[in-house]
Every structure is written in C-alpha cells, then in structure tokens.
Design a protein around this motif. Structure first.
Motif, PDB file in Angstrom:
ATOM      1  N   ARG A  75      52.517  36.431  32.918  1.00 10.94           N
ATOM      2  CA  ARG A  75      51.076  36.888  32.577  1.00 10.94           C
ATOM      3  C   ARG A  75      49.546  36.535  32.969  1.00 10.94           C
ATOM      4  O   ARG A  75      48.875  37.642  34.200  1.00 10.94           O
ATOM      5  N   THR A  76      50.296  35.126  32.564  1.00  9.68           N
ATOM      6  CA  THR A  76      48.562  34.706  32.626  1.00  9.68           C
ATOM      7  C   THR A  76      48.289  33.697  34.584  1.00  9.68           C
ATOM      8  O   THR A  76      47.005  34.920  34.850  1.00  9.68           O
ATOM      9  N   VAL A  77      48.940  33.559  34.648  1.00 10.11           N
ATOM     10  CA  VAL A  77      49.215  32.694  36.011  1.00 10.11           C
ATOM     11  C   VAL A  77      48.765  33.600  37.633  1.00 10.11           C
ATOM     12  O   VAL A  77      48.660  34.256  38.358  1.00 10.11           O
ATOM     13  N   GLU A  78      49.785  34.897  36.677  1.00  8.59           N
ATOM     14  CA  GLU A  78      49.830  36.129  38.254  1.00  8.59           C
ATOM     15  C   GLU A  78      48.907  37.191  37.739  1.00  8.59           C
ATOM     16  O   GLU A  78      47.589  37.278  38.960  1.00  8.59           O
ATOM     17  N   ARG A  79      47.351  37.554  36.842  1.00  6.94           N
ATOM     18  CA  ARG A  79      46.348  37.917  36.691  1.00  6.94           C
ATOM     19  C   ARG A  79      45.083  37.370  37.061  1.00  6.94           C
ATOM     20  O   ARG A  79      44.231  37.474  38.389  1.00  6.94           O
ATOM     21  N   PHE A  80      45.892  35.212  37.115  1.00  6.95           N
ATOM     22  CA  PHE A  80      44.497  34.721  38.216  1.00  6.95           C
ATOM     23  C   PHE A  80      44.427  34.469  39.811  1.00  6.95           C
ATOM     24  O   PHE A  80      44.171  34.360  40.387  1.00  6.95           O
ATOM     25  N   GLN A  81      46.430  34.777  39.692  1.00  7.86           N
ATOM     26  CA  GLN A  81      46.874  34.812  41.080  1.00  7.86           C
ATOM     27  C   GLN A  81      46.095  35.352  41.955  1.00  7.86           C
ATOM     28  O   GLN A  81      45.721  35.397  43.097  1.00  7.86           O
ATOM     29  N   HIS A  82      46.411  36.870  41.039  1.00  4.65           N
ATOM     30  CA  HIS A  82      45.542  38.515  41.898  1.00  4.65           C
ATOM     31  C   HIS A  82      44.251  37.738  43.037  1.00  4.65           C
ATOM     32  O   HIS A  82      44.354  37.923  43.935  1.00  4.65           O
ATOM     33  N   GLY A  83      43.256  37.314  41.947  1.00  3.25           N
ATOM     34  CA  GLY A  83      42.019  37.080  42.393  1.00  3.25           C
ATOM     35  C   GLY A  83      42.309  36.252  42.852  1.00  3.25           C
ATOM     36  O   GLY A  83      41.063  35.931  43.873  1.00  3.25           O
ATOM     37  N   TYR A  84      42.933  35.105  42.686  1.00  8.01           N
ATOM     38  CA  TYR A  84      42.324  33.896  44.046  1.00  8.01           C
ATOM     39  C   TYR A  84      43.006  33.818  45.296  1.00  8.01           C
ATOM     40  O   TYR A  84      42.242  33.768  46.381  1.00  8.01           O
ATOM     41  N   VAL A  85      44.113  34.592  45.308  1.00  5.44           N
ATOM     42  CA  VAL A  85      44.409  34.896  46.732  1.00  5.44           C
ATOM     43  C   VAL A  85      43.670  35.811  47.389  1.00  5.44           C
ATOM     44  O   VAL A  85      42.806  35.749  48.296  1.00  5.44           O
ATOM     45  N   ARG A  86      43.250  36.718  46.337  1.00  8.34           N
ATOM     46  CA  ARG A  86      41.292  37.905  47.170  1.00  8.34           C
ATOM     47  C   ARG A  86      40.283  36.730  47.828  1.00  8.34           C
ATOM     48  O   ARG A  86      39.872  37.011  48.832  1.00  8.34           O
ATOM     49  N   ALA A  87      39.631  36.290  46.873  1.00 10.11           N
ATOM     50  CA  ALA A  87      39.038  35.020  47.167  1.00 10.11           C
ATOM     51  C   ALA A  87      39.130  34.293  48.336  1.00 10.11           C
ATOM     52  O   ALA A  87      38.381  33.813  49.198  1.00 10.11           O
ATOM     53  N   LEU A  88      40.713  33.895  48.401  1.00  8.75           N
ATOM     54  CA  LEU A  88      41.314  32.710  49.696  1.00  8.75           C
ATOM     55  C   LEU A  88      41.308  33.144  50.283  1.00  8.75           C
ATOM     56  O   LEU A  88      40.545  33.204  51.600  1.00  8.75           O
ATOM     57  N   ASP A  89      41.436  34.957  50.551  1.00  5.94           N
ATOM     58  CA  ASP A  89      40.739  35.684  51.896  1.00  5.94           C
ATOM     59  C   ASP A  89      39.029  35.482  52.398  1.00  5.94           C
ATOM     60  O   ASP A  89      38.989  36.345  53.849  1.00  5.94           O
ATOM     61  N   GLU A  90      39.074  35.788  51.170  1.00  2.00           N
ATOM     62  CA  GLU A  90      37.272  36.093  51.994  1.00  2.00           C
ATOM     63  C   GLU A  90      37.090  34.154  52.326  1.00  2.00           C
ATOM     64  O   GLU A  90      36.091  34.649  53.583  1.00  2.00           O
ATOM     65  N   SER A  91      36.913  33.316  51.618  1.00  2.00           N
ATOM     66  CA  SER A  91      36.573  31.741  52.518  1.00  2.00           C
ATOM     67  C   SER A  91      36.547  30.986  50.993  1.00  2.00           C
ATOM     68  O   SER A  91      37.492  31.783  50.225  1.00  2.00           O
ATOM     69  N   PRO A  92      37.602  29.929  51.834  1.00  2.00           N
ATOM     70  CA  PRO A  92      37.427  28.675  51.318  1.00  2.00           C
ATOM     71  C   PRO A  92      36.821  28.068  50.296  1.00  2.00           C
ATOM     72  O   PRO A  92      37.199  28.398  48.919  1.00  2.00           O
TER      73      PRO A  92
END
Length: 158
Positions: free
Chosen positions: A32-49
């Motif tokens: 639950r914790t890592v999925e919540r983090f990863q969801h936002g992380y992938v969106r942020a990475l799509d924006e920029s490093p």
C-alpha cells in the motif's frame, strides 16, 4: 496481530478477517505504501527527471510515517513468504519504475544505473537521516535533491 488490533481499537477477529496472517498484513502495509509513492513518482518522472527527484523529498515531507516505512525494503516485511499475488504486485510496481527509467535512458545500462542513482537513491539519501531521527526535512531538501540529481545526470553527458 493482537497488538495491531489493540492499537487500532478493533477486535482481533476483525483484523484476522481482513488479514489472515501476519505475513499478509506486512505485505499489505509495504505494498500500500510503495504503490502510493510509485503512483506519484511515475507521474513526476513523466514530467521531468527534476520533478521525480523533488517528488521523493516532497512525498516524504508530506507522508513522513509512510516514507519511514519505505526506508526498509520488502524483504524487511517478509517478502520471501508473501503469497504469490502480493509478490506479483511488488514485481509489477518495480517493473513500472524500471520501464519509466528505461524510457528515459534507452537501453544503455550505464545510463540506467546513473538515472537510478540520481533519481531514486540520491533523493532517498537526502531524506533518510532526517526521517530516521524523526526530524522534519530541511526547507531546502527538495532543491538539494533536484540540484544533485541534475548534476549527476549531466555528468553522464561528457
């Protein structure tokens, strides 16, 4: 399991109904914790490093207890004993992160390792000592993660 039930003020039977074993409870906490983090992380990475590096710190600032959980790995939460569906969820999340980094770096293993270090390991290092000490993150932590990641990624272009 009894301690969990007592902490949340629920009958232990209801905890066992939702989580049939300690292993499943630990798996669910980690996932639950890592999925919540990863969801936002992938969106942020799509924006920029830079956005991805900042996300690690900003998310940790907003969710310090959950971020502290992520300082440990899935093996600290009994990964080797997880039922297959939980292991599959973990593998799927890791595959999403690897795919996002591969999209950024192509099929160059050195570039992938550099991006992993710059965009995951380094931002985690920025937050680790503060989280472990139970201290708030310094106001400049996001900028530090972004600047350090940018410098490391730029170093690969020479």
């Amino acid at each position: 399991m009894s301690a969990v039930a007592k902490t949340v003020g629920a009958p232990s039977g209801s905890v066992y109904h939702r989580f049939p074993s300690r292993t499943v409870l630990l798996a669910e906490v980690w996932l639950r914790t890592v999925e919540r983090f990863q969801h936002g992380y992938v969106r942020a990475l799509d924006e920029s490093p830079a956005a991805a590096a900042r996300h690690v710190v900003a998310w940790s600032r907003t969710h310090p207890q959950e971020a502290t959980v992520l300082l440990y790995g899935p093996h600290d939460f009994g990964r080797t004993d997880w039922p297959p569906e939980y292991a599959r969820r973990a593998d799927d999340g890791n595959a999403r992160i690897r795919a996002a980094l591969t999209a950024l770096t192509g099929n160059d293993p050195a570039a992938f390792d550099r991006a992993f270090l710059a965009l995951i390991d380094l931002p985690l290092a920025v937050v680790r000592r503060h989280l472990r000490a139970g201290e708030p993150l310094p106001p400049h932590a996001e900028a530090l993660a972004e600047e350090s990641a940018a410098a490391l990624l730029a170093g690969g272009e020479s």
